[in-house]
Every structure is written in C-alpha cells, then in structure tokens.
Design a protein around this motif. Structure first.
Motif, PDB file in Angstrom:
ATOM      1  N   ILE A 173       0.841  -1.205   0.000  1.00  0.00           N
ATOM      2  CA  ILE A 173       0.000   0.000   0.000  1.00  0.00           C
ATOM      3  C   ILE A 173       0.874   1.253   0.000  1.00  0.00           C
ATOM      4  O   ILE A 173       0.640   2.198  -0.757  1.00  0.00           O
ATOM      5  CB  ILE A 173      -0.957  -0.007   1.203  1.00  0.00           C
ATOM      6  CG1 ILE A 173      -1.982  -1.135   1.043  1.00  0.00           C
ATOM      7  CG2 ILE A 173      -1.656   1.338   1.362  1.00  0.00           C
ATOM      8  CD1 ILE A 173      -2.768  -1.441   2.300  1.00  0.00           C
ATOM      9  N   ALA A 174       1.910   1.255   0.841  1.00  0.00           N
ATOM     10  CA  ALA A 174       2.804   2.415   0.929  1.00  0.00           C
ATOM     11  C   ALA A 174       3.565   2.638  -0.375  1.00  0.00           C
ATOM     12  O   ALA A 174       3.787   3.788  -0.783  1.00  0.00           O
ATOM     13  CB  ALA A 174       3.777   2.235   2.092  1.00  0.00           C
TER      14      ALA A 174
ATOM     15  N   PHE B 108       2.541   2.147  -3.285  1.00  0.00           N
ATOM     16  CA  PHE B 108       1.628   2.782  -4.231  1.00  0.00           C
ATOM     17  C   PHE B 108       1.719   4.299  -4.124  1.00  0.00           C
ATOM     18  O   PHE B 108       1.638   5.013  -5.125  1.00  0.00           O
ATOM     19  CB  PHE B 108       0.195   2.304  -3.964  1.00  0.00           C
ATOM     20  CG  PHE B 108      -0.815   2.865  -4.904  1.00  0.00           C
ATOM     21  CD1 PHE B 108      -0.906   2.409  -6.210  1.00  0.00           C
ATOM     22  CD2 PHE B 108      -1.682   3.869  -4.493  1.00  0.00           C
ATOM     23  CE1 PHE B 108      -1.838   2.936  -7.090  1.00  0.00           C
ATOM     24  CE2 PHE B 108      -2.625   4.404  -5.358  1.00  0.00           C
ATOM     25  CZ  PHE B 108      -2.697   3.928  -6.663  1.00  0.00           C
ATOM     26  N   PHE B 109       1.912   4.806  -2.902  1.00  0.00           N
ATOM     27  CA  PHE B 109       1.974   6.245  -2.666  1.00  0.00           C
ATOM     28  C   PHE B 109       3.398   6.796  -2.697  1.00  0.00           C
ATOM     29  O   PHE B 109       3.592   7.980  -2.949  1.00  0.00           O
ATOM     30  CB  PHE B 109       1.320   6.593  -1.324  1.00  0.00           C
ATOM     31  CG  PHE B 109      -0.139   6.296  -1.285  1.00  0.00           C
ATOM     32  CD1 PHE B 109      -1.040   7.093  -1.972  1.00  0.00           C
ATOM     33  CD2 PHE B 109      -0.621   5.195  -0.597  1.00  0.00           C
ATOM     34  CE1 PHE B 109      -2.398   6.816  -1.954  1.00  0.00           C
ATOM     35  CE2 PHE B 109      -1.977   4.910  -0.569  1.00  0.00           C
ATOM     36  CZ  PHE B 109      -2.861   5.714  -1.258  1.00  0.00           C
ATOM     37  N   SER B 110       4.375   5.954  -2.401  1.00  0.00           N
ATOM     38  CA  SER B 110       5.767   6.393  -2.390  1.00  0.00           C
ATOM     39  C   SER B 110       6.641   5.366  -3.110  1.00  0.00           C
ATOM     40  O   SER B 110       6.961   4.316  -2.556  1.00  0.00           O
ATOM     41  CB  SER B 110       6.249   6.556  -0.945  1.00  0.00           C
ATOM     42  OG  SER B 110       7.625   6.866  -0.934  1.00  0.00           O
TER      43      SER B 110
ATOM     44  N   THR C 120       9.195   0.878  -2.970  1.00  0.00           N
ATOM     45  CA  THR C 120       9.081  -0.265  -3.874  1.00  0.00           C
ATOM     46  C   THR C 120      10.282  -1.206  -3.810  1.00  0.00           C
ATOM     47  O   THR C 120      10.090  -2.426  -3.763  1.00  0.00           O
ATOM     48  CB  THR C 120       8.829   0.222  -5.313  1.00  0.00           C
ATOM     49  OG1 THR C 120       7.645   1.016  -5.320  1.00  0.00           O
ATOM     50  CG2 THR C 120       8.668  -0.946  -6.267  1.00  0.00           C
TER      51      THR C 120
END
Length: 129
Positions: free
Chosen positions: A59-60, A62-64, A68
């Motif tokens: 989830i994180a 996806f935003f940052s 990845t």
C-alpha cells in the motif's frame, strides 16, 4: 500403551485425499488450536507480522515509489525461499508438477496459518469450510 519401534528398513508413507479448500481450512484450524494451546506462537506471530508488513509495504509503495525496492526485496526473498523449496522437492521426487504445486501450497499454508492465528479469538474453536 504401545511401543514405538525404529526399523530403518521399513518405509511408511502417508497420503490424504484432499482439495485446496479443505487444505486451507485444516491449516487455519491448526493455527487456531496452536494459539489456544499456546504453542508455536512465535512462528505464527512472525508469519502474521510478515504478511501484514508486506501488505502495508504494498500500500505504501503505491503512494511512495521509494518503498518499492524494499517491498520487492522482501517479497523476492520469500519467493526465492518458496521456489527453492519447490526445486528441491521436484529434484527429489523427479516430478516437474512439484514446481507448481509446492509454491502454491506453501503460500496458502502460510496465509491460512496467519489468518487462523490472527482471527482465532473471533473464529472460536474450529473453522469450517
């Protein structure tokens, strides 16, 4: 009552007629029982933390996008361990189907044990498919 005897020349194999759904719920039930009996708590807790952590990292990420590589490293390490186990099993059994079955079964086993451990207080004494 009985006596356990070790006889190296005797080979005993076990098999069980099962399907994926019963396999998943059987492992979920095992985690529920383990939590209630207070055994294997650390391994189940570690699996729960791992799966929750990977989900949160996903989830994180996806935003940052900086997160990845961490997600890929952790998920990749898990994948290497699971596929490595499958390769070993396929080599030992001389059966290529093991390469597909083992990763799927190991992942579902880990996930079922995690669900059973995390939700054991809500699930009661046993989970039925």
């Amino acid at each position: 009552n009985g006596k356990v005897v070790y006889v190296p020349s005797v080979r005993v194999e076990h098999s069980r007629e099962t399907n994926f759904k019963s396999f998943f719920f059987r492992n979920m039930n095992m985690a529920v029982v383990c939590r209630q009996a207070n055994i294997h708590r650390m391994s189940h807790l570690a699996m729960a933390i791992f799966f929750a952590g990977v989900a949160l990292l996903g989830i994180a990420a996806f935003f940052s996008p900086r997160i990845t590589p961490v997600l890929l490293f952790i998920a990749g390490s898990y994948l290497v361990a699971v596929v490595g186990t499958a390769i070993y099993g396929a080599w030992a059994k001389k059966n290529l189907a093991v390469l597909i079955m083992v990763p799927a079964l190991l992942f579902s086993l880990h996930l079922a044990r995690t669900f059973g451990y995390v939700f054991s207080t809500r699930l009661g004494s046993e989970v039925h498919p």
